[in-house]
Design an enzyme around this catalytic site. Sequence first.
Site, short mmCIF file in Angstrom:
data_model
loop_
_atom_site.label_atom_id
_atom_site.label_comp_id
_atom_site.label_asym_id
_atom_site.label_seq_id
_atom_site.Cartn_x
_atom_site.Cartn_y
_atom_site.Cartn_z
N LYS A 169 9.07 -7.31 30.80
CA LYS A 169 9.21 -7.01 29.39
C LYS A 169 10.67 -6.87 29.00
CE LYS A 169 7.82 -3.08 27.52
NZ LYS A 169 8.94 -2.65 26.65
N ASP A 187 5.13 -4.16 23.72
CA ASP A 187 5.15 -2.72 23.99
C ASP A 187 3.89 -2.12 23.40
OD1 ASP A 187 5.56 -2.72 21.26
OD2 ASP A 187 7.23 -1.29 21.33
#
Length: 260
Positions: A169, A187
């Site tokens: 990420k 997220d």
Amino acid sequence: MPARKPPPSVNSPPRRRAAGGTAKAAASGRLGGRIGPAQTARIETGPEAVDPATLTEIFRRFHAAEPEPKGELHYVNPFTLLVAVVLSAQATDRGVNLATGPLFAVADTPEKMLALGEETVRGFIRTIGLFNTKAKNVIALSRILVEQHGGAVPASLEALQVLPGVGAKTASVVLNIAFQVPRIAVDTHIFRVSNRIPLFVGSTTDKVQAGLEAIVPEPYRLHAHHWLILHGRYTCKARKPECRRCLIADLCQYPSKTAA
């Protein structure tokens, strides 16, 4: 003989349909917060994903409202962006910005960061959660950048992911912001928004990222990451979404919209 548990009450409220299983809430809702691929969250979803025409209209409205969305972490170049995202795991963007302002004023390159040393970096970021580990990672990744990449941040997912403190990420965020690669790092905000509307229903952040990157229309893919994060952070909030002022309320199929 132990007493038997009573059967569930017929008056018990129905369980909400969830994206994912019974997992813990995701670890961090911030730009660089880590969410492991095995983690899921209970998210109430709409009856089915929106159709392609509706999906396009959703992003058309996001674009019309804010053509050039920006993240909230402060940085001055790809290196400081990378450091800021690494530091933002399990921390607020505001808290990270307060610490990195003075830090980046004296160390905005990996060479300068290495010259400061771990103890000095630790002092700058002491107000951020997990600062001991993060200071080690910042120094370690700075050393790798100097020794293996000539002091530059690589524009490669694979090269970024081997840096200490950098996961998939974090790497996606850096690629998207610093190098204009149309990645959608998921997220908790994006995970919630995608499953609620729903844009794409997925039980893990990895699945939602892959799904969104496959369906978001190409003209909107570059900025989709920021539009969805900001929408989840300030409008489609976790506990009390502000549906009355939502740009896409008429297109969203979320069953539990708040009253106008």
